[in-house]
Design a protein around this motif. Structure first.
Motif, PDB file in Angstrom:
ATOM      1  N   PHE A   1      -1.998  14.372   1.427  1.00 55.48           N
ATOM      2  CA  PHE A   1      -1.352  14.124   0.146  1.00 55.48           C
ATOM      3  C   PHE A   1      -2.190  14.830  -0.915  1.00 55.48           C
ATOM      4  N   GLU A   2      -1.710  16.007  -1.290  1.00 52.89           N
ATOM      5  CA  GLU A   2      -2.522  16.919  -2.112  1.00 52.89           C
ATOM      6  C   GLU A   2      -2.834  16.368  -3.502  1.00 52.89           C
ATOM      7  N   SER A   3      -1.973  15.492  -4.004  1.00 53.17           N
ATOM      8  CA  SER A   3      -2.201  15.028  -5.372  1.00 53.17           C
ATOM      9  C   SER A   3      -3.174  13.850  -5.432  1.00 53.17           C
ATOM     10  N   LEU A   4      -3.568  13.316  -4.279  1.00 51.66           N
ATOM     11  CA  LEU A   4      -4.569  12.249  -4.286  1.00 51.66           C
ATOM     12  C   LEU A   4      -5.966  12.869  -4.387  1.00 51.66           C
TER      13      LEU A   4
ATOM     14  N   LEU B   1      -7.051   4.947   0.904  1.00 48.37           N
ATOM     15  CA  LEU B   1      -5.745   4.694   1.538  1.00 48.37           C
ATOM     16  C   LEU B   1      -5.913   4.536   3.042  1.00 48.37           C
ATOM     17  N   SER B   2      -6.626   5.507   3.640  1.00 43.32           N
ATOM     18  CA  SER B   2      -6.797   5.493   5.096  1.00 43.32           C
ATOM     19  C   SER B   2      -7.529   4.222   5.541  1.00 43.32           C
TER      20      SER B   2
ATOM     21  N   ARG C   1       2.921  11.906  -9.622  1.00 47.08           N
ATOM     22  CA  ARG C   1       2.119  13.129  -9.751  1.00 47.08           C
ATOM     23  C   ARG C   1       2.897  14.372  -9.342  1.00 47.08           C
TER      24      ARG C   1
ATOM     25  N   ARG D   1      -7.825   1.320   3.940  1.00 47.44           N
ATOM     26  CA  ARG D   1      -7.036   0.104   3.692  1.00 47.44           C
ATOM     27  C   ARG D   1      -5.902  -0.043   4.698  1.00 47.44           C
TER      28      ARG D   1
ATOM     29  N   LEU E   1       0.850  -1.210   0.000  1.00 43.33           N
ATOM     30  CA  LEU E   1       0.000   0.000   0.000  1.00 43.33           C
ATOM     31  C   LEU E   1       0.880   1.253   0.000  1.00 43.33           C
TER      32      LEU E   1
ATOM     33  N   GLU F   1      -9.381   8.595  -3.266  1.00 43.40           N
ATOM     34  CA  GLU F   1      -8.123   7.857  -3.088  1.00 43.40           C
ATOM     35  C   GLU F   1      -7.581   8.001  -1.666  1.00 43.40           C
TER      36      GLU F   1
ATOM     37  N   GLU G   1       4.200  15.287  -6.578  1.00 42.74           N
ATOM     38  CA  GLU G   1       3.935  15.922  -5.279  1.00 42.74           C
ATOM     39  C   GLU G   1       5.174  15.836  -4.400  1.00 42.74           C
TER      40      GLU G   1
ATOM     41  N   GLN H   1      -1.462   6.591  11.546  1.00 42.41           N
ATOM     42  CA  GLN H   1      -2.002   5.378  10.939  1.00 42.41           C
ATOM     43  C   GLN H   1      -1.324   4.145  11.548  1.00 42.41           C
TER      44      GLN H   1
END
Lengths: 542, 258
Positions: free
Chosen positions: B90-93, B101-102, A44, B104, A33, B97, A46, A122
């Motif tokens: 994460f600005e590009s997500l 992510l969170s 992208r 998963r 992940l 998405e 970033e 997380q």
């Protein structure tokens, strides 16, 4: 090709690799992940901080290294180098380059945990997180090791007495060296993260990053001092005890590396927040500089003073800028020490001395500053400049220039006092005037390399593999300039005086035009910032 | 006495050599909505980060659902939802998405995850923006995404650090109702805010931290009674010895005129 790639991916994400990862204490589900996330963020654009994920930069760097190693191979084959020396030279070069790059990458990945802040709460364990973060080091090896060694490994077959299997051995040895260095870099930061307080980690990490450059300097000085490595007399003289001792030292080294890497798998994410927000907590005394007031008077009022003070403070305090300046250490200290050794001999004596190099060393210093000064750790703070009135940037650019000019004037003032003692006031004054003019020309020209507002962009790791080749190229250009200066200029004081006047005029004209270009660059890049849809900027716009 | 979800015992925390939390002790129980108040720099966010397993205390003991911190930080993070005060994203997500992510990372089953994301985004009026990158979101939209990410895995303990920051009135009302509904469902909520009237409305217990020490811990009524004040704002001013703002305002205005 696509089918092969898919097959490799299926294998890597399959049960066999998952079992291996689990045995290493890594959670395969979370690991992949995170790998996908880091890949997506790099793709992208970033995050620029992971060189190994920037495929384009890696391919460019690999091509640069193919060319560099190809040229070296030509030289070595023409010179008829022995196979052992040939092997040692390329392995040594691989080790030096990889150590420089991987140490910097590990430092930036672990001590500047920008993604870690988002992920800190997380449920990710330290081993999985650091494994995902450091996997890109392996990608660097996969690109750069062949870049540096593939041509030499194959071309070695043209050397006398080279066995047919040499290319395979050469490549295996190069990959082994790369892997050991990667593990060693991780271990260094494992130990640091374990024992250094988070608030000190950035400073200590920066010092650790200096290690290869200091090593490079040590090699330079060991040559100067005719230093030779001798085996101490207190070591046992027989072969067996020496081998046992070497084995023991090796075992200790392996243990240190393993424990260092294990330290990374501990509570790394618990420390991320403290590391990211770390600082000495030292209070800085509030003061107004007289120099700032002078700059405001001479260079364009309060905006000039703002530019002067902004640059002064950020150059000292911005972590990313300071660590990017590390390659400057040998470039400043080696010629500096060499010049100090040759201080008694005037360049007007007709002899070649290290003093001839000094004016051009400023050129390299300003080149490095100009190319990295737009990158900063706190680049998001640049929104402040979006609020400044457009007319302010003229003065601001001049203030920035004034600060850089002090980097020429202050050392030259000191130099004048010292050189006058040894050479007399006439020679010292003329040399310092000449050197100042040369440095001012470099500064005037290299201002054009500053691509926008200083400290307003995220550092870009794709530059790292090119630093050493650029230094080699810069050194070659400097050697040409020094040679021309020695043979054409320092033949008579009158010629030096005339050239100084011409250079001063060129510096004046060049700087005027560069300052205008710099101001336009600042506006242009702030324009890009304001149109980029970053949260903080959109809020300011709103 | 029921078992505490969060037990903070004599906790000391330092940034470098500066101690910012001095032997703080309190416990949170299931179904409670606890307000965490204090002036700027008092140590509220630090307290929340310690509970979230992001910072490790220098002294004392912290347990969440019986799990000691920082030793079991990964297991604790599995059980909490955290909305940070100043969150990096994460600005590009895209919004979708980021939430995937969170979810998963918390191990939420894919089908369940997609249903939850759809429901939450629809409720927050973000469905039409789910495929837009986060760097195009307004501050309020980003805050909604953060709240959604904190709830996706259905945590036992929810840590909210200024959750209403940037939200419009309707969204803020909805979050307040959501807090009450989650608490009624047995969730424990620690709510840090400077907006005292919201705290007064949603919390049934208040902790006040001042200069790194816990100076008050009790129900709203008990705090009002013990300080003989009529509102939470008055209680806060009395306990933190807040200065009268008028002279400071006058100084600023005078300086601007000079």
């Amino acid at each position: 090709m696509k089918a092969i790639r898919l097959a490799i991916q299926r294998f890597l994400r399959g049960p066999a690799v998952s079992r291996l990862l689990k045995r290493l204490g890594i959670d395969p589900r979370v690991y992949w992940l995170l790998m996908d996330l880091f890949g997506q963020l790099s793709e992208r654009r970033e995050i620029f901080s992971q060189l190994g994920r920037d495929g384009v930069a890696m391919r460019k760097a690999a091509w640069a290294y193919y060319i560099l190693s190809g040229l070296m191979v030509l030289l070595f084959i023409v010179a008829g180098m022995t196979l052992a020396t040939y092997f040692a030279v390329f392995l040594g070069l691989t080790a030096l380059l990889l150590f420089t790059i991987l140490l910097s990458e590990t430092n930036n990945s672990l001590v500047n945990p920008v993604e870690g802040l988002v992920l800190a709460h997380q449920p990710i364990d330290g081993a999985t997180y650091t494994a995902a973060k450091l996997t890109h080091l392996l990608r660097i090896l996969l690109h750069l090791v062949p870049g540096l060694n593939l041509i030499p490994a194959l071309a070695a077959l043209m050397l006398k007495g080279c066995p047919w299997y040499y290319p395979l051995l050469h490549m295996l040895a190069a990959f082994a060296v790369g892997l050991v260095i990667a593990l060693f870099c991780c271990a260094i930061f494992g130990w640091l993260i374990r024992f250094v307080p988070p608030s000190r980690l950035k400073s200590i990490g920066m010092i650790a990053e200096m290690a290869p450059w200091l090593g490079y300097m040590a090699i330079q000085f060991s040559r100067v001092g005719h230093f030779k490595l001798r085996i101490p007399h207190w070591l046992p003289s027989q072969r067996e005890p020496r081998l046992a001792l070497a084995a023991a030292v090796g075992a200790i080294a392996v243990t240190i590396v393993v424990l260092g890497i294990r330290a990374l798998s501990g509570d790394y994410l618990v420390r991320v927040s403290a590391i990211a927000h770390g600082g000495s907590g030292r209070k800085v005394k509030a003061r107004r500089s007289h120099l700032g007031a002078l700059v405001a008077r001479l260079f364009g009022g309060p905006p000039a003073r703002a530019g002067f003070d902004y640059l002064s403070r950020m150059m000292l305090r911005d972590w990313q800028f300071r660590r990017q300046m590390i390659p400057l250490i040998p470039m400043v200290l080696v010629p500096g020490f060499a010049a100090a050794q040759a201080i008694r001999v005037s360049p007007f004596s007709g002899k070649f001395t290290a003093m001839h190099i000094l004016p051009h060393a400023f050129g390299i210093v300003f080149y490095l500053i100009s190319t990295v000064i737009v990158f900063g750790a706190d680049h998001q703070g640049a929104w402040l400049f979006l609020l400044a009135p457009a007319g302010a940037f003229r003065g601001f650019a001049r203030g920035v220039y004034a600060r850089l000019l002090t980097l020429i004037l202050a050392p030259h003032a000191l130099l004048l006092a010292v050189l006058a003692w040894y050479w007399g006031i006439r020679d010292a004054g003329l040399f310092v005037a000449y050197s100042t003019a040369v440095a001012a020309v470099y500064l005037g020209l290299e201002l054009r390399l500053i691509e926008g507002m200083p400290f307003s962009k995220q550092p870009d790791a794709s530059r790292n593999p090119f630093i050493l080749p650029m230094m080699l190229l810069g050194g070659a250009l400097m050697a040409i300039a020094v040679g021309l200066q020695y043979f054409l200029v320092f033949r008579s004081p009158v010629v030096v005086m005339a050239v100084t006047v011409a250079l001063a005029a060129a510096a004046w004209l060049g700087t005027r035009s560069s300052l205008e270009a710099f101001e336009v660059n600042i506006r242009f890049h702030l324009g890009i910032l304001s149109t980029e849809s970053k949260g903080i900027y959109t809020e300011v716009d709103a | 006495m029921p078992e505490a979800i969060v037990a903070f015992e004599q906790v000391v925390f330092s940034y470098d050599f500066v101690e910012v939390l001095h032997r703080i002790s309190f416990s949170l129980y299931a179904g409670q909505v606890v307000g965490l108040l204090g002036p700027n720099g008092a140590g509220k966010s630090t307290t929340i980060k310690i509970i979230a397993g992001i910072l490790a205390p220098r002294g004392g003991a912290v347990t969440v659902a019986g799990l000691p911190l920082p030793e079991r930080a990964v297991d604790v993070k599995q059980r909490i939802g955290y909305v940070p005060e100043a969150a990096a994203l994460f600005e590009s997500l895209t919004g979708q998405e980021f939430l995937e992510l969170s979810g998963r990372l918390h191990g939420v089953e894919e089908d369940t995850l997609q249903i939850r994301i759809r429901e939450i985004l629809e409720t927050f009026s973000l469905s039409s923006d789910r495929s837009s990158r986060l760097d195009t979101y307004s501050k309020g939209m980003r805050q909604k995404v953060l709240i959604a990410a904190a709830l996706l895995h259905n945590p036992e303990l929810i840590l909210l650090d200024e959750p209403l920051s940037g939200l419009d009135v309707n969204a803020a009302i909805m979050i307040k109702d959501l807090i009450a509904a989650l608490a009624a469902g047995g969730k424990t909520i620690l709510y840090s805010s400077h907006v005292l009237d919201v705290v007064e409305k949603v919390c049934d217990r208040v902790l006040i931290i001042h200069q790194g020490s816990l100076i008050a811990d009790g129900s709203l009524e008990s705090l009002k009674a013990s300080t003989q004040q009529e509102s939470l704002e008055d209680v806060f001013r009395a306990l933190t010895h807040s200065a009268n703002a008028e002279p400071g305002v006058a100084r600023i205005v005078a300086a601007l005129r000079s």
